[in-house]
Design a protein around this motif. Structure first.
Motif, PDB file in Angstrom:
ATOM      1  N   SER A 184      -0.074 -14.300 -26.276  1.00  0.00           N
ATOM      2  CA  SER A 184       0.600 -13.741 -25.089  1.00  0.00           C
ATOM      3  C   SER A 184       1.180 -14.866 -24.232  1.00  0.00           C
ATOM      4  N   LEU A 219       3.815  -7.909 -26.632  1.00  0.00           N
ATOM      5  CA  LEU A 219       2.707  -7.828 -25.671  1.00  0.00           C
ATOM      6  C   LEU A 219       2.039  -6.452 -25.684  1.00  0.00           C
ATOM      7  N   PRO A 220       2.803  -5.338 -25.556  1.00  0.00           N
ATOM      8  CA  PRO A 220       2.116  -4.045 -25.657  1.00  0.00           C
ATOM      9  C   PRO A 220       1.490  -3.806 -27.023  1.00  0.00           C
ATOM     10  N   GLY A 276      -1.567  -5.460 -26.911  1.00  0.00           N
ATOM     11  CA  GLY A 276      -2.406  -4.736 -25.956  1.00  0.00           C
ATOM     12  C   GLY A 276      -3.200  -3.629 -26.626  1.00  0.00           C
ATOM     13  N   GLY A 293      -2.672  -8.501 -19.144  1.00  0.00           N
ATOM     14  CA  GLY A 293      -1.919  -7.967 -18.011  1.00  0.00           C
ATOM     15  C   GLY A 293      -1.810  -8.998 -16.901  1.00  0.00           C
ATOM     16  N   THR A 332       2.697  -2.392 -21.649  1.00  0.00           N
ATOM     17  CA  THR A 332       1.357  -2.943 -21.902  1.00  0.00           C
ATOM     18  C   THR A 332       0.301  -2.101 -21.194  1.00  0.00           C
ATOM     19  N   TRP A 360      -2.821   0.131 -23.004  1.00  0.00           N
ATOM     20  CA  TRP A 360      -4.261   0.092 -22.733  1.00  0.00           C
ATOM     21  C   TRP A 360      -4.905   1.471 -22.839  1.00  0.00           C
TER      22      TRP A 360
END
Lengths: 527, 515
Positions: free
Chosen positions: A161, A182-183, A186, A200, A258, A262
């Motif tokens: 990240s 990134l997501p 995640g 985050g 992101t 979660w």
């Protein structure tokens, strides 16, 4: 000139002439990571109970929602956030035992820290400085946290990240597409370990830093333009173009995605409450040493503070100001690290590129650029071969044959009560209410699942009062009353951590019969 | 840089007391008020005062005296004898309020000196104000009245005099003051070693600068007075009743297992307390200031900051030294490069407000505020009840001593003496030394290094209500004087013990006696 522009001046990564000295430095940096992992036996604390939970998930096809391992908290709700890591750990152990676990751990950390070194090289333009600083500062300040447990699976995600975000803001990765990693990470992270929120935090801090930097830079540019000396028409018309900057909306989109990622976990939004409860749990923050602030009296705490001092010196003598986003990240993660030893890991990861970048700026910018000495290819190859050989002989399948001291040669840490638990299981009758050393609880859960434990490293599961009694008992204080209160009928104790209680039990043979003892553990049964 | 405009056509004439000054006065006043409002804990106050009394009446004692758990002739070093004696003389002169006022005054002067030094280094009173506020905030847990108070001013003076000499603002003859300061310091408090360490950092840093041929490094001729001052300060350390033995005392103190393991202020500061959070925020501020510097710190500055930070990481009790030295160095890095021509003009441009009269009025109000919270006037103020509840009703000293001063409990013991050995909360031992000795002795007190580690472990067990019966039997306690706030488990355990009766309770303390 920005840090990211310092590309090839002294990079020295010459190609086509065999192995260069720069490449040897990088190989050494990564090799030391692997060596450290290979030479560190698996600690029992956060290993066995996670594995046992993975086994339960496989056997029942469901993630356990309540405690089934202890008799003191049996049936109490327990949020099992790291279920995916537990499954992975159990699967790996089934496939290849402890050696495979160590190999995977080594590969994961080598990839993570290799990526970090690469990021440092991109930022500073110097392979030698990056690898050197990494080995003398980052490595010692980080490796006490490289324990085989779910947190280890989060380290590559954290560094990746950081890598993506840094390259995006340097303009080396363009557009929204790279940020979509990134997501995706995640989704994985939120099911692997509670540190997913740090992804985050990286995003939010990068956004805040970039926003602040743009405001400051724009103001400075406007001031400079307003106060420019005006003499010719060109002075009025030739206002320099603003530097190309990646649009911030891309970060916003990545952040929102992101956040949504979660939610892709079995508990949904409840996972945020779990993290909040964990951080606010008084027994976790006051009783667990790795959640306590670093202390200079502890060797790793001292290394952490030395790392901090080195950072201060490097920043003070750099010839250019540091990047604002780097400073913001380092400051925020330093605050985290000052609050809990376990957070050193994240701080050192974000601080290393900043320190390398600023250390590179110690050199005068007008100093003549000379190609770095790249050594003799044959000698370089020999050094790399020696490192490779060291890795080979310390492979988890090979090192048991080397007769190394157990502190480095064993696969499973010698404090794991393997023989004692076997003796307990072999006994004529099994205790109903066993008092056990905390990490022994972890191993018992794995090796003797039918034997319910008094407590184990799931600190937040047990009430604060119980932990206070645990500490008192372990010191042999008020032992009789406390053992009666919990109706304990047997004790599996550690010589190292519960010496006073062992001595107390020895002094009361009429009440406690010693059934088994070795260098590590003692097993007493109420007479 | 003078405050008189050097330009031929200044923007305006500056008042003698400017808005800039008010910032620093405000900061020093805030810290002075904070110090004055701070309740004095019994721990390191009363037994020092008692020692001062004994010194005044018969010379420096050399043995335990106050505690029955060790022989009365068990050796103990009263290293801070002069600090104790000074407090006692003040007590004789003006009662307890004067001793508290001395603490307030010492603190206010020390932080005013910090402001002056920060101003000298940064050229800005506003930055000096920032330095004082940060230094004061991180030190807030160290504001209790004790012999350490006597160390504050000597520390800032050593730091400031050496800094001024290095910058060429003072001549070498000023350094003569340093060994004289040390003679005083070594007799008032164990913090005297900081003087030698700071001087050593200056000597080492400036020598390195010379060797590395850094710009503006001192010449060897100008370095010589620093070396001489350091040597004289080291020799001055031995001008105390113990002579060379003071080093052994320091070593014992710094390696004492009970202090190092069990006492909070000897532990690494934690960001979970307000003072600890302020300390770490200041560390972050130092890092940011050095990184984004407008003026690069010298090697000496770095040595001082890193050395004092390291010491502060070792124990919270050392944070005060970091605050007093590192904050002026930090604001020096934040200040723009010095320009003798631009300074007054810029100050002139920034000066706003009502002019000299208005500024004087504000300064007078701040002074009034500081005076208003001094021990004699504070009780007259309409202070909120929760604040008043922080204090114990010490006769003749209202709103001065923290509520864990066992005034009522000790009165009860005086009225009805205990029939045998007394167990007491640690902090109570200090007050008992003052108010009870020699009529009775106590079990333990804050002279941590005096008592064996085993005794401290037993004390900790009792504190938590563990092994109560066995420990009472082992030590033969006839009375237990406990602090309900810190020893609730012991109070609960005593309530369940047959054969014991509670003869005193006041919401803070309880006395239990064996029937």
């Amino acid at each position: 000139m920005t840090a990211g522009d310092m590309s090839a001046r002294d990079q020295g990564l010459a190609r086509g002439r065999g192995l260069t000295l720069d490449q040897v430095w990088i190989i050494a940096a990564v090799a030391f990571v692997v060596l450290r992992v290979f030479l560190t036996p698996i600690l029992p604390h956060d290993f066995w109970w996670h594995m046992a939970t993975g086994r339960v998930i496989v056997e029942t096809g469901a993630i356990p929602q309540a405690d089934a391992f202890s008799y003191t908290r049996a049936g109490e709700p327990f949020y099992n956030q790291s279920w995916l890591a537990q499954l992975l750990m159990f699967g790996l152990f089934q496939a290849g035992g402890a050696p495979l676990m160590l190999l995977v751990q080594a590969v994961m950390l080598a990839c993570a820290y290799g990526l970090l070194v690469r990021l440092c090289i991109i930022r500073s333009g110097s392979a030698r400085l990056s690898a050197g600083l990494f080995m003398i500062a980052t490595l010692p300040a980080s490796f006490n946290n490289w324990v085989v447990r779910p947190q280890s699976y989060a380290i590559p995600l954290f560094v990746a990240s950081l890598y993506v975000l840094t390259l995006w803001r340097l303009g080396r990765l363009r557009g929204l597409l790279p940020l979509l990693a990134l997501p995706l990470m995640g989704v994985l992270w939120v099911n692997l370990h509670g540190s997913f929120v740090l992804g985050g935090a990286l995003l939010a801090l990068t956004f805040a830093g970039e926003l602040a930097r743009r405001v400051f830079e724009d103001r400075a540019e406007a001031r400079a333009w307003a106060s420019r000396p005006v003499g010719t028409a060109e002075d009025v018309l030739a206002r320099p173009e603003r530097p190309a900057r990646p649009p911030l909306w891309q970060l916003v989109v990545a952040g929102v995605l992101t956040g949504l990622a979660w939610l892709a976990n079995p508990g949904g939004i409840a996972v945020i409450g779990y993290v909040r409860n964990l951080l606010g749990s008084s027994q976790v923050t006051t009783l667990v040493s790795e959640w306590a602030p670093p202390s200079i009296r502890d060797p790793f705490g001292a290394i952490f503070f030395l790392f901090l001092m080195l950072g201060i010196v490097i920043l003070a003598y750099a010839r250019r100001p540091p990047d604002l986003v780097d400073m913001l990240l380092a400051g925020a993660f330093l605050w985290l690290a000052l609050g809990a030893v376990r957070n050193n890991l994240w701080f050192t990861a974000v601080a290393t590129p900043l320190m390398v970048c600023q250390a590179a700026a110690w050199r005068r910018e007008d100093a003549p650029a000379r190609p770095a000495f790249q050594g003799v290819p044959a000698l370089n190859a020999a050094i790399a071969a020696v490192l490779g050989l060291a890795l080979l002989v310390t492979l988890p399948w090979v090192k048991p044959a080397l007769d190394l001291p157990p502190s480095v040669g064993a696969l499973i840490d010698e404090t794991t009560p393997v023989a004692a638990v076997e003796a307990l299981r072999a006994g004529p009758e099994r205790p109903a209410r066993l008092f056990n050393e905390m990490s022994y609880g972890s191993y018992l859960i794995w090796a003797a699942p039918e034997q319910k434990v008094w407590a184990d490293p799931r600190i937040e599961l047990y009430p604060y009062e119980q932990w206070r009694d645990y500490l008192a008992l372990s010191e042999g204080v008020d032992a009789e009353r406390l053992l009666d209160r919990y109706a304990v009928d047997a004790m599996l104790l550690s010589h190292k951590y519960q010496h006073d209680l062992v001595e107390w039990a020895r002094a009361h043979p009429e009440q406690w019969e010693l059934r088994y003892e070795d260098e590590q553990a003692a097993y007493f049964v109420r007479a | 840089v003078t405050d008189r405009p050097l330009l031929s056509n200044p923007a305006r004439v500056l008042p003698a007391l400017r808005l800039d000054h008010l910032w620093a006065i405000l900061a020093v006043s805030v810290v002075a008020v904070l110090i004055s409002l701070n309740p004095t804990a019994p721990n390191d106050y009363w037994w020092h005062l008692k020692a001062g009394q004994l010194i005044a009446e018969g010379g420096i004692p050399t043995t335990n005296l106050f505690a029955w758990s060790l022989p009365a002739d068990h050796p103990y070093v009263y290293q801070s004898w002069l600090g104790e004696l000074l407090f006692y003389r003040l007590y004789q002169l003006g009662g307890l309020p004067l001793t508290i006022f001395a603490r307030n005054l010492l603190g206010a002067v020390a932080f005013a000196l910090v402001a002056v030094e920060a101003r000298r280094r940064s050229g800005s009173w506003r930055l000096a104000a920032l330095a004082v506020v940060l230094a004061g905030a991180m030190t807030m847990n160290n504001f209790t009245t004790r012999t350490q108070n006597w160390s504050w001013i000597p520390f800032v003076l050593v730091f400031s005099l050496l800094g001024r000499y290095v910058d060429g603002a003072l001549t070498a003859r000023w350094l003569v003051a340093l060994p004289l300061l040390m003679v005083f310091w070594v007799n008032v408090h164990g913090g005297f070693i900081m003087g030698v360490l700071v001087a050593g950092a200056f000597a080492a840093g400036e020598t390195l600068r010379r060797l590395l041929r850094q710009p503006y490094a001192l010449t060897w001729r100008r370095l010589r007075p620093i070396y001489l001052a350091l040597a004289a300060m080291t020799l001055a350390v031995f001008a105390n009743p113990l002579g060379l033995g003071v080093i052994g005392y320091l070593r014992t103190l710094l390696t004492d297992e009970a202090s190092q393991r069990l006492i909070n202020e000897w532990q690494t500061p934690t960001p979970r307390t307000l003072a600890g959070a302020c300390f770490y925020l200041s560390v972050l501020a130092v890092i940011a200031a050095f990184a984004l510097q407008r003026r690069r710190p010298t090697l000496t500055d770095l040595l001082l900051v890193c050395g004092l930070a390291w010491q502060a990481f070792v124990g919270a009790r050392y944070v005060v030294w970091f605050g007093m030295a590192a904050m002026p160095i930090m604001v020096q890095s934040l200040a723009p490069a010095r320009s003798p021509l631009a300074g007054p003009a810029r100050i002139s441009l920034r000066e706003r407000g009502g002019g000299a009269a208005a500024n004087l009025l504000v300064a007078a109000l701040l002074l009034l505020l500081v005076v208003g919270v001094q021990p004699w006037l504070k009780p007259l103020l309409p202070l909120p009840e929760p604040y008043r509840a922080l204090f114990a009703p010490v006769p003749g000293a209202p709103l001065m001593f923290s509520s864990d001063t066992p005034v009522g409990a000790v009165e009860s013991l005086l009225a009805e003496p205990c029939a045998g050995p007394i167990f007491n909360a640690m902090a109570y031992g200090s007050y008992m030394a003052w108010a009870l000795y020699p009529a009775a002795q106590h079990f333990i007190d804050p002279r941590v290094e005096l008592f064996p580690y085993r005794q401290w472990l037993d004390y900790a067990a009792l504190d938590s209500g563990h092994d109560v019966e066995a420990l009472i039997n082992r030590y033969g306690f006839a009375c237990v004087v406990l602090d309900l706030e810190y020893q609730p488990e012991l109070a609960a355990a005593m309530a369940q013990r047959p054969g014991w009766v509670r003869t005193y309770a006041d919401g803070q303390s309880e006395i239990w006696r064996a029937r």
